[in-house]
Design an enzyme around this catalytic site. Structure first.
Site, PDB file in Angstrom:
ATOM      1  CG  ASN A  33     -91.012 -97.973  13.490  1.00 30.08           C
ATOM      2  OD1 ASN A  33     -90.510 -97.133  14.222  1.00 30.08           O
ATOM      3  ND2 ASN A  33     -90.297 -98.854  12.810  1.00 30.08           N
ATOM      4  NE  ARG A  81     -79.001 -89.460  17.041  1.00 35.20           N
ATOM      5  CZ  ARG A  81     -79.651 -90.612  17.034  1.00 35.20           C
ATOM      6  NH1 ARG A  81     -79.332 -91.558  17.888  1.00 35.20           N
ATOM      7  NH2 ARG A  81     -80.633 -90.815  16.182  1.00 35.20           N
ATOM      8  CD  GLU A 107     -86.133-100.606  13.030  1.00 37.12           C
ATOM      9  OE1 GLU A 107     -86.545 -99.754  12.235  1.00 37.12           O
ATOM     10  OE2 GLU A 107     -85.396-100.335  13.986  1.00 37.12           O
TER      11      GLU A 107
END
Ligand code: ADP
Length: 400
Positions: free
Chosen positions: A7, A244, A387
């Site tokens: 990952n 962001r 995940e």
């Protein structure tokens, strides 16, 4: 079947080794070995933390281009060794951030798939190169092993046209300018885990999942199918994030270009790295530092926090409108799992839905737990997103 999961992110590389039999378990299995390579540490180079055999080891890593080899070496040498040879690995599953419009499920990597991932680099410049590097390194070290790409965009391929198409010239849509959505592996895992925790069929639930990490996004999930999400063409749209900006008036970058002479590279850097919590507070994109600065009386940090919460609450409102109702709200990832104050303020802003948090449960470091009161009309789950486990299951599903 021994499955190695890779990952890769822009600033970290997580990896796990799972052993999965033919019958897939309902509950999560612990990995035999796990490694986390972090490039954000203060010193030059990175720190590799490896856990296996009930022990944990840290190794300093100097060079990026040999880092993955150093990481894989800990599987077969030293105290963390769990394999006698890397050839014992049956398949490698990679998280690939951008799969474009084409890939709606995990896919065995062929030269064509690799080319497609490379072609999408301009849409995911921070992630797809790292994913490709991982795929290429495995091809070098283990040329015989099968590799599978598990795409972060795949879960969102079900979003309807009205959500997918931007109100722009339609030729742009045909050029690939459309909502893709991201964090799909996490959103899908959280939806399925919600059904398990609540012991209700997934098909009966309207769920909004809040993935709040460095990047933040929401997904609206009806009967297990994603119907809306806040990230769009890129992972820049939607909620306010660590560094962001999330959604802003598109005229702003045009104005900054025309009036202040900023070029594309500068805008790219500012909107991705210098905005969000960090931009407004002037302190950090890390929610822990923001909360600490607020406690010290920092007004800019308070403003950054308030904008973050406002955008989260209104973003959830938009997802609830898409779903036309809400049964379950899920908080996950670094901020969602750990920040009780973010959950408390968000919960307070959603009281109009009949949602009520049990504040004692909320502040008691819940994990995979329901923190709503008994009277609440919406269940509120705090969930550790898994995940890597989801990638392992998706990889395994390619070999029935
Ligand atoms: P990524 O998106 O890179 O996978 P994570 O899901 O690991 O990120 O989330 C990282 C973020 O989680 C950090 O930047 C930090 O803001 C936040 N975080 C981690 N622990 C806490 C905490 N105890 N309280 C508040 N925020 C936290």
């Amino acid at each position: 079947m021994l499955i190695l999961v890779l990952n890769a992110g822009s600033s970290s590389q997580k990896s796990c080794l799972y052993s999965l039999g033919e019958l897939l378990p309902n509950t999560l299995l612990e990995p035999l070995w796990e490694a986390h390579l972090d490039w954000t540490v203060p010193q030059e180079g990175g720190i590799l933390t490896v856990k296996s055999n009930d022990l944990q080891q840290q190794i300093e890593v100097k060079e990026r281009n040999s880092a993955l080899k150093v990481l894989l070496d800990t599987l077969v040498t030293g105290k963390t060794q769990v394999l006698s040879s890397l050839n014992e690995i049956d398949v490698v599953g990679h998280r690939v951030v951008h799969g474009g419009a084409k890939y709606n499920e995990a896919t065995v990597i062929t030269p064509e798939v690799k080319q497609a991932i490379a072609n999408l680099i301009s849409l995911a410049p921070h992630h797809n190169p790292a994913n490709l590097e991982g795929i290429n390194t495995i091809s070098e070290i283990l040329p015989q092993v099968l590799q599978v790409a598990v795409f972060d965009t795949a879960f969102h391929t079900t979003i309807p046209e009205v959500v997918k198409v931007y109100p722009l010239p339609y030729e742009w849509y045909e050029k690939g300018i459309r909502r893709y959505g991201f964090h799909g592996i996490s959103h899908e895992y959280c939806a399925q885990r919600s059904a398990q925790i609540l012991q209700q069929p997934l098909e009966s639930l309207k769920i909004v999942t809040c993935h709040l990490g460095n990047g933040c996004s929401l997904a609206a999930i009806n009967q297990g199918i994603c119907i809306d999400t806040t990230m769009g063409f890129s992972p820049l749209e939607g909620l306010m994030m660590g560094t962001r900006c999330g959604s802003i008036d598109p005229q702003i970058p045009i104005y900054m270009m025309q009036e202040y002479g900023l070029d594309g590279d500068e805008l790219n850097q500012i909107l991705h790295q210098e905005s969000g919590l960090k931009g407004v507070s002037g302190i950090s994109g890390d929610m822990r530092a923001i909360v600490k600065a607020i406690a010290d009386g920092n007004i800019q940090a308070q403003l950054a926090f308030d904008i973050y919460i406002h955008r989260l609450i209104t973003g959830i409102g938009a997802m609830v409108a898409s779903l036309n109702g809400l049964d379950v709200l899920v908080f996950t990832a670094g901020v969602g799992e750990n920040s009780s104050i973010v959950r408390e303020k968000t919960g307070a802003g959603l009281a109009y839905l009949g949602l009520e948090l049990d504040l004692a449960k909320n502040s008691a470091s819940p994990r995979d737990e329901n923190i709503a009161t008994e009277n609440s009309q919406v269940q509120v789950l705090v969930m550790h997103t898994q995940e890597d486990w989801a990638i392992a299951l998706a990889t395994r599903s390619q070999f029935p």
